[in-house]
Design an enzyme around this catalytic site. Structure first.
Site, short mmCIF file in Angstrom:
data_model
loop_
_atom_site.label_atom_id
_atom_site.label_comp_id
_atom_site.label_asym_id
_atom_site.label_seq_id
_atom_site.Cartn_x
_atom_site.Cartn_y
_atom_site.Cartn_z
N GLU A 1 8.84 15.10 16.27
CA GLU A 1 9.27 15.03 14.89
C GLU A 1 8.46 16.03 14.05
O GLU A 1 7.23 15.90 13.95
CB GLU A 1 9.06 13.61 14.34
CG GLU A 1 9.58 13.44 12.93
CD GLU A 1 9.35 12.04 12.38
OE1 GLU A 1 8.23 11.49 12.54
OE2 GLU A 1 10.29 11.49 11.78
N LYS B 1 0.84 -1.20 0.00
CA LYS B 1 0.00 0.00 0.00
C LYS B 1 0.88 1.25 0.00
O LYS B 1 1.53 1.57 0.98
CB LYS B 1 -0.92 0.05 1.22
CG LYS B 1 -2.01 1.09 0.96
CD LYS B 1 -2.65 1.71 2.16
CE LYS B 1 -1.98 2.87 2.78
NZ LYS B 1 -2.01 4.13 2.01
N SER C 1 4.58 6.88 10.59
CA SER C 1 4.63 7.60 11.86
C SER C 1 4.61 6.63 13.05
O SER C 1 4.06 5.53 12.96
CB SER C 1 3.46 8.57 11.96
OG SER C 1 2.25 7.84 11.97
N THR C 2 5.17 7.09 14.15
CA THR C 2 5.21 6.26 15.36
C THR C 2 3.79 5.96 15.85
O THR C 2 3.50 4.85 16.30
CB THR C 2 6.04 6.99 16.43
OG1 THR C 2 7.39 7.05 15.95
CG2 THR C 2 6.02 6.25 17.76
N GLU C 3 2.89 6.94 15.74
CA GLU C 3 1.54 6.72 16.25
C GLU C 3 0.85 5.58 15.51
O GLU C 3 0.27 4.68 16.13
CB GLU C 3 0.69 8.00 16.14
CG GLU C 3 1.15 9.12 17.05
CD GLU C 3 1.71 8.64 18.40
OE1 GLU C 3 2.88 8.98 18.68
OE2 GLU C 3 1.03 7.90 19.14
N GLU D 1 9.42 0.74 10.90
CA GLU D 1 10.43 1.77 10.69
C GLU D 1 9.70 3.10 10.87
O GLU D 1 8.92 3.50 10.02
CB GLU D 1 11.03 1.62 9.29
CG GLU D 1 12.43 2.15 9.17
CD GLU D 1 12.43 3.62 8.82
OE1 GLU D 1 12.41 4.43 9.77
OE2 GLU D 1 12.45 3.94 7.63
N CYS E 1 12.78 10.36 7.80
CA CYS E 1 12.68 9.83 9.17
C CYS E 1 13.99 9.95 9.92
O CYS E 1 14.01 10.20 11.12
CB CYS E 1 12.22 8.38 9.13
SG CYS E 1 13.18 7.37 8.00
P1 NDP Z 1 1.33 7.76 8.52
O1 NDP Z 1 2.07 6.95 9.49
O2 NDP Z 1 -0.10 8.00 8.76
O3 NDP Z 1 1.47 7.13 7.05
C1 NDP Z 1 2.34 6.08 6.67
C2 NDP Z 1 1.58 5.03 5.88
O4 NDP Z 1 0.65 4.34 6.72
C3 NDP Z 1 0.74 5.60 4.75
O5 NDP Z 1 0.70 4.69 3.68
C4 NDP Z 1 -0.61 5.72 5.43
O6 NDP Z 1 -1.66 5.83 4.52
C5 NDP Z 1 -0.68 4.44 6.21
N1 NDP Z 1 -1.62 4.47 7.31
C6 NDP Z 1 -2.23 5.52 7.89
N2 NDP Z 1 -3.03 5.12 8.91
C7 NDP Z 1 -2.91 3.77 8.97
C8 NDP Z 1 -3.45 2.77 9.83
N3 NDP Z 1 -4.27 3.07 10.82
N4 NDP Z 1 -3.10 1.47 9.61
C9 NDP Z 1 -2.24 1.15 8.63
N5 NDP Z 1 -1.69 2.06 7.78
C10 NDP Z 1 -2.00 3.36 7.95
O7 NDP Z 1 2.04 9.12 8.33
P2 NDP Z 1 1.36 10.46 7.77
O8 NDP Z 1 1.45 10.37 6.32
O9 NDP Z 1 0.02 10.72 8.34
O10 NDP Z 1 2.32 11.55 8.42
C11 NDP Z 1 2.08 12.00 9.75
C12 NDP Z 1 3.38 12.20 10.45
O11 NDP Z 1 4.08 10.97 10.49
C13 NDP Z 1 4.33 13.14 9.76
O12 NDP Z 1 4.09 14.46 10.13
C14 NDP Z 1 5.67 12.63 10.21
O13 NDP Z 1 5.99 13.22 11.44
C15 NDP Z 1 5.45 11.17 10.40
N6 NDP Z 1 5.96 10.34 9.29
C16 NDP Z 1 7.09 9.67 9.49
C17 NDP Z 1 7.60 8.89 8.49
C18 NDP Z 1 8.86 8.16 8.68
O14 NDP Z 1 9.39 7.58 7.73
N7 NDP Z 1 9.38 8.13 9.87
C19 NDP Z 1 6.97 8.79 7.19
C20 NDP Z 1 5.72 9.50 7.09
C21 NDP Z 1 5.27 10.24 8.13
P3 NDP Z 1 -2.11 7.29 4.04
O15 NDP Z 1 -0.95 7.94 3.39
O16 NDP Z 1 -3.12 6.98 3.06
O17 NDP Z 1 -2.60 8.00 5.24
#
Ligand code: NDP
Length: 497
Positions: A404, A199, A252-254, A273, A307
């Site tokens: 972050e 995905k 994201s960590t959340e 990661e 990241c």
């Molecule tokens: P997310 O963690 O939400 O997105 C990462 C991936 O997970 C995307 O493909 C996302 O889909 C998908 N996703 C979102 N919610 C779920 C879920 N409940 N279960 C499974 N997969 C899910 O990051 P965001 O894009 O929302 O970014 C938010 C924050 O996260 C940023 O501001 C940044 O701080 C951090 N981030 C960190 C990254 C890293 O590599 N460390 C990378 C990206 C973000 P979709 O894009 O469709 O929401």
């Protein structure tokens, strides 16, 4: 906000120099963006059964590029079933040397279509073409080549063990390195004999969908790689699907924590990661100009959407003022603008929502009394933009130092001793990366051993190689990608008979 643009004759001269740059635009016509994209399931592109569609937006303009399918739970079911069939009907039992042939083919196709992939990545994601051309695409090809080489040598990767694939893996990737993260995920999984449901991130699906075309061209059997585009709900449906044997997540960590909670007790393998809050530790014997370049690269690469970005600068007191002065001059030189201009150093912020997040952090820091330095040149009018920003006068407890930001924002703190530098670098819930800048080898070793980070670079930053394992500790996640360690994440290992 207390914004302090560079003033005076040096700054003015620099601004004039920049005005003289002639744009050097990479042609958009090397890519064909279709009006609509479907899901890639079982080797076929098709409309969602129970999902909808959404527009993918060009960050540099804010305009819609294409309508992309959004997979619902029934589509995820179909994709997992297709991956299972492909696994059981041949991919699992195929000799490694044949899987290697497919991966080598795919790697070469990525190289053949490098320009197209780079332009598409910059259009859909906002990153400068210099980066997508020189970093993302070559590294994606390198990961495919590297893992192609392992496909028939798995018994040497884990000596004394019998290695078997896991089965069907669900892979969820973010929007900061869309093609590269796809390659990091797909290459080891396929080399080890697994099949995949991938995905891509909602805002950056286009290079993964072009990769699907190359996968078809490489004649990788139908169903071995399935791509379900969509938003968080699609990711959640995939991560919690009972037909998946392993989830590999970058984001994201959340969200990572949520996936870990959902999988607890299921036996599904997991690697995470996640986020980071990497530090540069610059000692008073460091080569300062080299450190400035490394710090700029560490935080402003890909607009700070990295990241492992070095988002916290820790400078030893004796050189802190001089280092900060050089950094302030350096950000005035960065060219911000059209991602397709080969002169561009800093491109567009990936999405309107990420721009709001970054603004919120910097506004908060300004309200807390921090000094904010930004270049004096204006930003483009259309699209999503945020200038390279240096936040100084911080204590360490401010939100911008702890969380972050995932944007082009560097905070600056000072230290006196090695022990204080290590304590401040480790004062974070994350543990992904750090950079040590000093000319003393013994100091590099002493400090690196004490840093709680998955990766420590010495006198450089953001260096990647497929042979080198990458990953975090603490809230930056667990598991490794790359190297022999990365392969082991996609294998079941039993003692050899
Ligand atoms: P997310 O963690 O939400 O997105 C990462 C991936 O997970 C995307 O493909 C996302 O889909 C998908 N996703 C979102 N919610 C779920 C879920 N409940 N279960 C499974 N997969 C899910 O990051 P965001 O894009 O929302 O970014 C938010 C924050 O996260 C940023 O501001 C940044 O701080 C951090 N981030 C960190 C990254 C890293 O590599 N460390 C990378 C990206 C973000 P979709 O894009 O469709 O929401």
């Amino acid at each position: 906000m207390t914004t302090t643009p560079l003033q005076g004759s040096a700054g003015d001269r620099l601004a004039e120099t920049f005005a003289d740059y002639v744009p050097s635009l990479e042609g958009r016509d090397v890519v064909t963006i279709r009006p609509r994209y479907g899901l890639v399931i079982g080797g076929e592109e098709r409309s969602p059964r129970d999902g909808g569609s959404y527009p993918t937006i060009e960050p540099a303009t804010g305009g819609a590029l294409a309508e992309v399918a959004e997979a619902g739970p029934a589509d995820v079911d179909d994709a997992v079933a297709a991956a299972r069939r492909a696994y059981e009907d041949g991919w699992r039992d195929m000799p490694g040397r044949r899987r290697a042939v497919y991966l080598f083919r795919l790697a070469r196709l990525v190289q053949d279509r490098a320009r197209e992939l780079a332009v598409l990545e910059s259009i859909d994601g906002g990153k400068p073409i210099r980066e997508s051309r020189d970093i993302d695409v070559p590294l994606a090809a390198a990961h495919l080549f590297h893992h192609a080489g392992w496909a028939d040598k798995l018994e040497y990767a884990v000596p004394g063990m019998r290695a078997r694939p896991l089965g069907v893996v669900g892979q969820i990737i973010p929007w900061n390195f869309p093609l590269l993260m796809a390659a990091w995920k797909i290459a080891p999984a396929l080399a080890c004999g697994n099949t995949i449901v991938l995905k891509p991130a909602e805002t950056t699906p286009l290079t993964a969908l072009l990769l699907a075309e190359l996968i078809r061209e490489a004649e990788i059997p139908a169903g071995v790689v399935n791509i379900v585009t969509g938003a968080g709900a699609t990711g959640a449906a995939l991560a919690s699907h009972p037909g998946i044997d392993k989830v590999a997540f970058t984001g994201s960590t959340e969200v990572g924590k949520g996936i870990r909670r959902a999988l607890a007790g299921t036996g599904t393998r997991l690697t995470l990661e996640l986020g980071g809050k990497g530090a540069h530790l610059v000692f008073d014997d460091a080569a300062l100009d080299q450190a400035v370049e490394g710090i700029v690269d560490g935080i402003f690469l890909n607009q700070g959407h990295v990241c492992c970005a070095g988002s916290r600068l820790l400078a030893q007191e004796g050189i802190a003022d001089e280092l900060l002065a050089r950094l302030r001059r350096r950000i005035e030189l960065l060219r911000i603008g059209d991602p397709l201009d080969k002169n561009t150093d800093v491109g567009a912020i990936n999405s309107a929502s990420q721009l709001e997040i970054i603004r919120g952090y910097v506004d908060g820091a300004a309200s807390a009394g921090c000094r904010i330095d930004q270049p004096s040149r204006p930003l483009p009018q259309r699209g999503f933009w945020f200038p390279p920003t240096i936040v100084s006068g911080v204590g360490g407890s401010e939100t911008i130092v702890r969380e972050e930001v995932f944007g082009p924002v560097l905070t600056v703190q000072t230290f006196r001793t090695e022990a204080e530098a290590v304590a401040k670098a480790n004062a974070t819930r994350y543990g992904l990366s750090a950079g040590v800048w000093t000319e003393k080898g013994s100091r590099i070793l002493w400090v690196s051993e004490r840093l709680r980070a998955g990766v420590v670079w010495a006198n450089c930053f953001n260096q990647f190689d497929p042979a080198s394992p990458f990953g975090g500790v603490r809230e930056s996640g667990f598991g490794r990608e790359g190297g022999r360690q990365g392969l082991a994440e996609y294998l079941t290992l039993d003692p050899a008979a």
